[in-house]
Design a protein around this motif. Sequence first.
Motif: not given
Length: 397
Positions: A32-41, A307-314, A316-320
């Motif tokens: 919650k202290s980090k930017p939101a994840v543009n991830g799964p619904k 896991m936060y880094r996996l979701f945000t940098e891999r 659901y980062a946008g692009g391949p």
Amino acid sequence: MVIKPKFRGFICTTAHPEGCEREVRQQIEFVKSKPAVNGPKKALIIGASTGYGLASRIVAAFGAGAETLGIFFERPSSGNRTATAGWYNTAAFEKAAAEAGIKALSLNGDAFSDELKQQAIELIKREFGQVDLVVYSLAAPKRVHPKTGELFSSVIKPIGQAFTNKTVDFHTGEVSEVTIEPANEEEIRHTIQVMGGEDWEMWVDALLEAGVLADGAISIAYSYIGPEITHPVYREGTIGRAKDHLEATAKELDAKLQKIGGHAWVSVNKALVTQSSSAIPVVPLYISLLYRVMKEKGLHEGCIEQMYRLFTERLYAGGPVPVDEKGLIRIDDLEMRDDIQREVLERWHAVNGENLNELSDIEGFRRDFFRLFGFESDGVDYEADVNPDVKIPSLQE
């Protein structure tokens, strides 16, 4: 009752509900202290109660606002016997999700069985419609094959020849030499059956056939490679054979999911203190040295940071999604940096019982182990009476 840690070998047979809740809440607050994840619904997490599976569920729910269905096999409390840590973790997660207005449902049972897969599919149809993320993070010592009924038991052994190297008893700090005898072919086969990719494939096939995977859905499973120090007992041993099978399965599943615009990947994660890693000879000493080096360099991560880094940098980062030459996502990139591994190897050759505290973070390893079960968490009164009978809201009839 006053709950204290009790051990049988490398397993803690008790768990503390308030300590487990404190640990879960800390992971939630980090996200919650980090930017939101543009991830799964809407996410299905198979193996959702501890470790990377739990952290994945937390990032999906509190980072991306996803509705989640968690699958696990945990034991509730009974009389004076506490529930398992994963039970308390899930109760805490569902409580926090309810407070945040995020749907969170759970199923407790044998994820290897056809029956639980069908229960999950029916629940997804009724409550979610479809899911767009499937996390496969099961860690189990045994598996009953759903078609043949054969019982498989995994082993942690080298292949081909015995392996001798240093290890540490993290309870006592004793550094010693351990020899592990090699596995036979039957043990290798069993370990692949338990820890390989067959069940993951069965899950994805069942979900696809039932039409409960959304267009563009992705699935991810977790693996580990690690340094050459641990390769004979890990990557080149029975577990490594199982991970090879898991990674080969990912390619097959990716082809299947591409038909609905989706993908399947394996993420290679960092070495962390888990119930499994604590029981593997050689590995606790390596992790203790790794923790010390990474903390000194300000690069240490736990499950939730990974896991936060996996979701945000891999994912659901946008692009391949960036992968290595074998098609693997590498979120162990910091652990495997040349400077980190060079320093760990130097300390490995030098470490003994006298300089263990100076060269390693054995105390950090030990504390992380206790925290897996809700002990040694800051702000918890471990002398106070607590009620071990904690309910998981979505499992109540």
